[in-house]
Design a protein around this motif. Structure first.
Motif, PDB file in Angstrom:
ATOM      1  N   CYS A  36       0.847  -1.186   0.000  1.00 32.57           N
ATOM      2  CA  CYS A  36       0.000   0.000   0.000  1.00 32.57           C
ATOM      3  C   CYS A  36       0.880   1.233   0.000  1.00 32.57           C
ATOM      4  O   CYS A  36       2.075   1.161   0.310  1.00 32.57           O
ATOM      5  CB  CYS A  36      -0.938   0.020   1.207  1.00 32.57           C
ATOM      6  N   ASP A  37       0.295   2.371  -0.341  1.00 35.61           N
ATOM      7  CA  ASP A  37       1.037   3.622  -0.372  1.00 35.61           C
ATOM      8  C   ASP A  37       0.040   4.758  -0.176  1.00 35.61           C
ATOM      9  O   ASP A  37      -1.182   4.559  -0.204  1.00 35.61           O
ATOM     10  CB  ASP A  37       1.776   3.782  -1.698  1.00 35.61           C
ATOM     11  N   LEU A  38       0.548   5.949  -0.005  1.00 37.14           N
ATOM     12  CA  LEU A  38      -0.293   7.130   0.151  1.00 37.14           C
ATOM     13  C   LEU A  38      -0.003   8.085  -0.987  1.00 37.14           C
ATOM     14  O   LEU A  38       1.168   8.381  -1.269  1.00 37.14           O
ATOM     15  CB  LEU A  38      -0.008   7.802   1.501  1.00 37.14           C
ATOM     16  N   THR A  39      -1.045   8.552  -1.650  1.00 38.38           N
ATOM     17  CA  THR A  39      -0.903   9.537  -2.720  1.00 38.38           C
ATOM     18  C   THR A  39      -1.938  10.637  -2.552  1.00 38.38           C
ATOM     19  O   THR A  39      -3.017  10.409  -1.996  1.00 38.38           O
ATOM     20  CB  THR A  39      -1.078   8.891  -4.114  1.00 38.38           C
ATOM     21  N   PHE A  40      -1.601  11.810  -3.022  1.00 41.78           N
ATOM     22  CA  PHE A  40      -2.532  12.936  -2.971  1.00 41.78           C
ATOM     23  C   PHE A  40      -3.535  12.848  -4.122  1.00 41.78           C
ATOM     24  O   PHE A  40      -3.242  12.279  -5.182  1.00 41.78           O
ATOM     25  CB  PHE A  40      -1.773  14.256  -3.094  1.00 41.78           C
ATOM     26  N   ASP A  41      -4.697  13.433  -3.916  1.00 48.38           N
ATOM     27  CA  ASP A  41      -5.649  13.600  -5.009  1.00 48.38           C
ATOM     28  C   ASP A  41      -5.083  14.578  -6.037  1.00 48.38           C
ATOM     29  O   ASP A  41      -4.201  15.393  -5.732  1.00 48.38           O
ATOM     30  CB  ASP A  41      -6.982  14.146  -4.492  1.00 48.38           C
ATOM     31  N   GLU A  42      -5.591  14.524  -7.245  1.00 51.50           N
ATOM     32  CA  GLU A  42      -5.082  15.382  -8.320  1.00 51.50           C
ATOM     33  C   GLU A  42      -5.273  16.858  -8.021  1.00 51.50           C
ATOM     34  O   GLU A  42      -4.491  17.693  -8.468  1.00 51.50           O
ATOM     35  CB  GLU A  42      -5.761  15.029  -9.643  1.00 51.50           C
ATOM     36  N   ASP A  43      -6.325  17.191  -7.282  1.00 47.61           N
ATOM     37  CA  ASP A  43      -6.596  18.603  -7.013  1.00 47.61           C
ATOM     38  C   ASP A  43      -6.007  19.069  -5.681  1.00 47.61           C
ATOM     39  O   ASP A  43      -6.352  20.141  -5.174  1.00 47.61           O
ATOM     40  CB  ASP A  43      -8.099  18.873  -7.020  1.00 47.61           C
ATOM     41  N   ALA A  44      -5.108  18.288  -5.107  1.00 47.67           N
ATOM     42  CA  ALA A  44      -4.494  18.672  -3.831  1.00 47.67           C
ATOM     43  C   ALA A  44      -3.692  19.959  -3.994  1.00 47.67           C
ATOM     44  O   ALA A  44      -3.081  20.203  -5.031  1.00 47.67           O
ATOM     45  CB  ALA A  44      -3.605  17.552  -3.325  1.00 47.67           C
TER      46      ALA A  44
END
Length: 366
Positions: free
Chosen positions: A68-76
């Motif tokens: 698993c990993d953590l990513t920001f939303d495109e509109d962050a």
């Protein structure tokens, strides 16, 4: 000494958010984070992912990477990134606070795992260093609390000689700055402590921060059996601190605390008197709390540490110098596979120890 803990993670995150919050409305996507290839937003995403990853592994003591990993939303944006930073920082802080002593989880640098203090220190390091990168990219001033930078150095950079101030030293050690009299750093890694498991106990590498506390009469962050730590461990910790402060400390040839599996208590210390010499010879010493003696712990630990050392390319011989009237210690080294040195070798050792003719030399070779 207070071991680095969740409060330090919280303090680092709060300091970061306070500074970067002054530029939260800037275009984090369009600005590079100092010399990094990432934008400020990508750097913040990496930082949040690191804090999340540390917490998710430590909370279960995971011995393998989690899928698993953590990513920001495109509109962050910057403001959203700071909210995620606060959230993941709080997760790691809480995990460090609630993780039992001795639990270790996977991390590659350099021995494959880290304990709760190691994950706390890595979290603080990530926050301090990448806040520095983002702040420079956004054009805002940032300097963390001195005690946080010093904690990172004494828990993760035992191989780095302390400089005139902790924060410039940490920046230099991670290739982010210059330090008078020292060459620039092009490649770097922090170093979690080495642990070597044995059958009934674990040899836990002592970090400079813990050695300082032991030297001053503290417990070094360990839960000791009654009567410990013994004086030999404190003396060895003093030598470790001196080596660290002079820039010659090599953690794998430092001091180890012997932690018993059955109750998690520290029962003694064992370690090397320095790095191997040009002939691959290294000296070992040890002591046990009185209540732990006579049960084979010293023999087990010495055999384990000696075999670990002799498996290295830079060690050919492990030796111990023992007083002639110290029969228990002589029995320990004998059971651990050591033999009495030759007359000539022993005479040389005696001359190197102020001509002590009662000193015996015991060796074990590869």
């Amino acid at each position: 000494m207070r071991p680095i803990n969740g409060d330090d993670v919280t303090a680092a995150v709060e300091g970061s958010a306070a500074v970067l919050g002054t530029a939260a409305e800037r275009d984090w996507k369009g600005v590079k984070a100092w010399r990094l290839e990432w934008s400020c937003l990508e750097t913040a995403e990496h930082l949040a992912a690191a804090l999340f990853g540390y917490a998710s592994r430590l909370v279960t003591g995971a011995q393998d990477w989690l899928p698993c990993d953590l990513t920001f939303d495109e509109d962050a944006d910057g403001a959203g990134a700071l909210e995620v930073l606060r959230s993941t920082g709080a997760l790691l802080a809480a995990t460090v606070r609630t993780t039992p002593r001795g639990v270790r989880a996977v991390h590659p640098y350099p021995f494959g795992s880290a304990d709760r203090e190691g994950f706390a220190a890595m979290g603080v390091a990530e926050v301090l260093l990448h806040t520095h990168d983002i702040a420079l990219g956004l054009g805002v001033a940032y300097e963390p609390a001195e005690e946080l930078a010093e904690a990172v150095l004494t828990w993760l950079f035992p191989h780095v000689q302390p400089g005139p101030a902790p924060w410039p030293t940490l920046l230099w050690a991670t290739g982010r700055g210059e330090l008078p009299g020292r060459a620039p750093v092009a490649e770097w890694r922090w170093r979690n402590n080495l642990v070597i498991p044995a059958e009934r106990l674990t040899l836990v590498g002592v970090r400079p921060a813990a050695a300082r506390d032991l030297r001053l009469g503290g417990d070094g962050g360990f839960e000791w059996m009654e009567g410990g730590p013994f004086e030999g461990t404190r003396e060895a910790s003093t030598h470790l601190v001196k080596a660290y402060e002079s820039g010659v400390h090599r953690p794998e040839f430092g001091v180890f605390v012997l932690v018993r599996h059955e109750d998690g208590r520290a029962i003694g210390g064992m370690g090397f008197h320095g790095v191997p010499d040009e002939e691959g010879r290294v000296e070992v010493g040890y002591d046990l709390v009185e209540g732990a003696r006579g049960q084979g712990y010293a023999t087990e630990a010495l055999r384990t540490l000696t075999e670990w050392a002799l498996a290295r390319d830079d060690v050919d011989t492990v030796f111990a110098t023992i007083d002639g009237d110290n029969l228990p210690s002589q029995r320990v080294v004998s059971r651990a596979g050591f033999v009495r040195a030759t007359v000539e070798e022993e005479r040389t050792a005696q001359e190197e120890n102020d001509g002590d003719s009662e000193l015996q030399l015991h060796i074990r070779r590869r």
